[in-house]
Scaffold this motif. Structure first.
Motif, short mmCIF file in Angstrom:
data_model
loop_
_atom_site.label_atom_id
_atom_site.label_comp_id
_atom_site.label_asym_id
_atom_site.label_seq_id
_atom_site.Cartn_x
_atom_site.Cartn_y
_atom_site.Cartn_z
N ALA A 1 1.14 4.23 -2.91
CA ALA A 1 1.01 5.67 -2.62
C ALA A 1 2.20 6.44 -3.18
N TYR B 1 0.93 8.09 3.97
CA TYR B 1 0.33 6.76 4.10
C TYR B 1 0.54 6.23 5.53
N GLY C 1 0.81 -1.21 0.00
CA GLY C 1 0.00 0.00 0.00
C GLY C 1 0.84 1.25 0.00
N MET C 2 1.94 1.24 0.74
CA MET C 2 2.84 2.39 0.78
C MET C 2 3.53 2.58 -0.57
N HIS D 1 -2.09 4.77 8.39
CA HIS D 1 -2.17 3.32 8.58
C HIS D 1 -1.27 2.75 9.66
#
Length: 350
Positions: A26, A250, A22-23, A254
């Protein structure tokens, strides 16, 4: 016979983490500009986000925590003045004497258990009257959490008592908040509450938050404007830095609440290893994610234990002849902790 491992369990630091999928996403999709000109929207968003998180007027994105500490000193002290901090503070022990080499200040270390000094310690350290032949203390720096203090968390009462002395004596306050968010999660004190007594404060993105690089320094608009000048002078301007800033944004969404998992794993590791003969947790039960281990009772040098553990797929920090350091992070699971304890036990048996 050693069991083969697919990967190493790396407990040397929380700086060894890799960006999550996910990072990475981003970072790849970040909107970019020129941060030197103030036109990188992702960098601007990160600075605004951190300033709000810490309750400050402004913030600046920097390549490292060492640069944050150095610039905070440069914008608040003059050459020949003095900075007061813990004798085990990263600022004093691990930054290549940057305060003296670059800012021209002296740094005086205050002896204190766990790196947490008191208002009385400050009063015993600073001169009662201004003397021409003694460096003028102009900044008090607090490290929260204190790395060499086993990840110790500063009580707010201590901080406000020190702040009152600083105000009375005209001394500025700085927080090395590399792991401030660990302190916040562990104590329940909001980051903005922790930051309130300080003129400058910074958080690291590449430690518990799991980013690949970067830190953010916050303070008043005037101080941060001056910090930008020093950022350029020190070669810290990064152009299309939104690629890195996106990782920070991010992480702030999170990776803050999950820090409690790291703290839980550190407690489990300390408890598991503390049951082994000759091993003890130097600072007792960890408050956050750092465990210092005294292995003098095993009569085996820490370096030898470290080498044997590494051969078994467990990487741990060797700090001194009989001291090891382990730091938990988002790339170390609860199952990894169990494996590390078993591996440690096997090494001692051998």
């Amino acid at each position: 016979m050693q069991r083969p491992r697919e990967r190493t369990i790396d407990l040397t630091s929380d700086t060894v983490t890799r960006p999550s999928p996910g990072m990475y996403e981003a970072m790849v999709t970040a909107e970019l500009g020129d941060e030197q000109k103030g036109t990188d929207p992702t960098v601007n968003a990160l600075c605004d986000r951190v300033a709000e998180l810490l309750g400050k007027e402004a913030a600046v994105f920097l390549p490292s925590g060492v640069m944050c500490n150095t610039i905070a000193i440069l914008v608040q002290c003059r050459p020949g003045e003095e900075v007061l901090t813990s004798s085990c503070a990263h600022l004093l022990t691990m930054e290549c004497a940057a305060p003296s080499a670059i800012a021209g200040v002296t740094v005086r270390g205050i002896e204190a258990s766990g790196g947490i000094f008191s208002a009385d310690d400050i009063l015993r350290t600073i001169p009662w009257t201004r003397k021409r032949n003694v460096p003028n203390p102009t900044l008090i720096s607090i490290e929260n959490t204190c790395n060499r203090g086993g990840g110790s968390v500063w009580p707010m009462g201590h901080i406000w008592e020190i702040r009152q002395i600083a105000v009375d004596r005209g001394i500025a306050m700085h927080m090395d908040g590399a792991r401030l968010l660990n302190a916040s999660v562990a104590s329940g004190v909001l980051p903005s509450e922790y930051s309130a007594p300080f003129d400058t404060v910074w958080i690291d993105l590449s430690k518990g938050l799991g980013c690949p690089v970067g830190a953010v320094l916050a303070g008043s608009s005037a101080l941060i404007e001056n910090a930008w000048v020093w950022k350029h002078r020190l070669g810290g301007a990064m152009r299309q830095a939104g690629v890195l800033a996106a990782a920070g944004l991010y992480a702030l969404v999170h990776n803050i609440e999950r820090l409690e998992e790291d703290h839980k794993n550190a407690r489990k590791l300390a408890a598991g290893l503390g049951r082994l003969n000759g091993v003890r947790s130097k600072w007792g039960e960890p408050e956050t994610n750092i465990v210092f281990l005294d292995v003098s009772g095993t009569a085996i040098p820490a370096a030898a234990i470290g080498e044997r553990l590494l051969a078994s797929g467990i990487h741990i920090g060797v700090e001194s002849e009989f001291e090891l350091r382990a730091i938990t992070h988002l790339d170390v699971s609860e199952a990894d902790i169990d494996t590390a304890v078993l591996g440690f036990e096997e090494v001692l048996k051998r």
